[in-house]
Design a protein around this motif. Structure first.
Motif, PDB file in Angstrom:
ATOM      1  N   ALA A 105       0.835  -1.209   0.000  1.00  0.00           N
ATOM      2  CA  ALA A 105       0.000   0.000   0.000  1.00  0.00           C
ATOM      3  C   ALA A 105       0.867   1.256   0.000  1.00  0.00           C
ATOM      4  CB  ALA A 105      -0.926  -0.011   1.218  1.00  0.00           C
ATOM      5  N   TRP A 106       1.929   1.246   0.796  1.00  0.00           N
ATOM      6  CA  TRP A 106       2.836   2.395   0.851  1.00  0.00           C
ATOM      7  C   TRP A 106       3.499   2.614  -0.511  1.00  0.00           C
ATOM      8  CZ3 TRP A 106       3.615   6.713   3.103  1.00  0.00           C
ATOM      9  CH2 TRP A 106       4.842   7.364   3.042  1.00  0.00           C
ATOM     10  N   ALA A 127       2.388   1.659  -3.458  1.00  0.00           N
ATOM     11  CA  ALA A 127       1.377   2.127  -4.412  1.00  0.00           C
ATOM     12  C   ALA A 127       1.122   3.621  -4.229  1.00  0.00           C
ATOM     13  CB  ALA A 127       0.085   1.326  -4.243  1.00  0.00           C
ATOM     14  N   LEU A 128       1.070   4.059  -2.986  1.00  0.00           N
ATOM     15  CA  LEU A 128       0.884   5.478  -2.705  1.00  0.00           C
ATOM     16  C   LEU A 128       2.065   6.295  -3.215  1.00  0.00           C
ATOM     17  CD1 LEU A 128      -0.823   7.676  -1.252  1.00  0.00           C
ATOM     18  CD2 LEU A 128       0.608   7.232   0.750  1.00  0.00           C
ATOM     19  N   VAL A 129       3.282   5.801  -2.985  1.00  0.00           N
ATOM     20  CA  VAL A 129       4.478   6.518  -3.434  1.00  0.00           C
ATOM     21  C   VAL A 129       4.536   6.558  -4.961  1.00  0.00           C
ATOM     22  CG1 VAL A 129       7.000   6.450  -3.467  1.00  0.00           C
ATOM     23  CG2 VAL A 129       5.784   6.111  -1.321  1.00  0.00           C
ATOM     24  N   TYR A 130       4.229   5.441  -5.628  1.00  0.00           N
ATOM     25  CA  TYR A 130       4.207   5.436  -7.095  1.00  0.00           C
ATOM     26  C   TYR A 130       3.150   6.398  -7.623  1.00  0.00           C
ATOM     27  CZ  TYR A 130       7.431   1.577  -8.015  1.00  0.00           C
ATOM     28  OH  TYR A 130       8.547   0.801  -8.140  1.00  0.00           O
ATOM     29  N   ALA A 131       1.987   6.435  -6.982  1.00  0.00           N
ATOM     30  CA  ALA A 131       0.936   7.363  -7.412  1.00  0.00           C
ATOM     31  C   ALA A 131       1.390   8.806  -7.216  1.00  0.00           C
ATOM     32  CB  ALA A 131      -0.351   7.089  -6.638  1.00  0.00           C
ATOM     33  N   LEU A 132       2.014   9.091  -6.086  1.00  0.00           N
ATOM     34  CA  LEU A 132       2.526  10.435  -5.828  1.00  0.00           C
ATOM     35  C   LEU A 132       3.583  10.815  -6.859  1.00  0.00           C
ATOM     36  CD1 LEU A 132       2.692  12.960  -3.986  1.00  0.00           C
ATOM     37  CD2 LEU A 132       4.469  11.752  -2.709  1.00  0.00           C
ATOM     38  N   GLY A 138       4.868  16.412   0.092  1.00  0.00           N
ATOM     39  CA  GLY A 138       4.943  14.965   0.323  1.00  0.00           C
ATOM     40  C   GLY A 138       6.106  14.595   1.218  1.00  0.00           C
ATOM     41  N   SER A 185       5.845  12.950   4.926  1.00  0.00           N
ATOM     42  CA  SER A 185       6.572  11.709   5.235  1.00  0.00           C
ATOM     43  C   SER A 185       7.456  11.872   6.451  1.00  0.00           C
ATOM     44  CB  SER A 185       7.417  11.278   4.036  1.00  0.00           C
ATOM     45  OG  SER A 185       6.600  11.020   2.938  1.00  0.00           O
TER      46      SER A 185
END
Length: 149
Positions: free
Chosen positions: A87-88, A90-95, A113, A117
């Motif tokens: 999940a982390w 996926a969030l970082v890739y989306a960001l 961001g 973090s």
């Protein structure tokens, strides 16, 4: 130019598991995760020669997240921890994708961001005794003896 941000954010997640869950992750395991993250960029580059960048990015991200999260299930000794890593990531890739698509606000979003973090890491590690080498033991004094601890 945001590649280093991605590496720092993912390695920070592993480091937090190591510190907060009292785990030991070997530097070679960090290296394997880093290699998988490097291959993400190669996969995106290779795929983008045959398809649109958005689709190449998505497919590369899915491959990287699956590879690293499946490996994390073993390294972090648990499926739940691996899901947190997935999940982390996926969030970082989306960001990262969002930042890449922005032009005028990329620096502002990236800095925000990073600040968010850092705040999460500070909050998660607020109770860590960084000077402790081993768990504290209660000292029992016997009559007539001195305990140097």
């Amino acid at each position: 130019k945001y590649g280093i941000l991605f590496f720092v954010l993912i390695f920070t997640a592993f480091f937090l598991f190591e510190i907060l869950m009292n785990m030991r992750i070997h530097p070679f395991q960090y290296t394997l995760v880093g290699a998988a993250m490097c291959l993400f960029y190669l996969v995106v580059l290779a795929l983008s020669e045959f398809m649109a960048f958005g689709g190449a990015y998505l497919l590369g991200a899915v491959i990287a997240v699956l590879t690293i999260s499946l490996y994390s299930a073993s390294v972090l000794r648990g499926g739940r921890r691996a899901l947190i890593i997935a999940a982390w990531m996926a969030l970082v890739y989306a960001l990262l994708y969002f930042i890449l698509r922005l032009q005028d606000y990329a620096l502002l979003v990236g800095a925000s961001g990073l600040f968010a973090s850092l705040a999460i890491v500070m909050y998660a590690t607020r109770n860590v005794d960084w000077y402790a080498r081993e768990p504290r033991r209660e000292v029992v004094k016997k009559q007539g003896t001195r305990n140097p601890v």
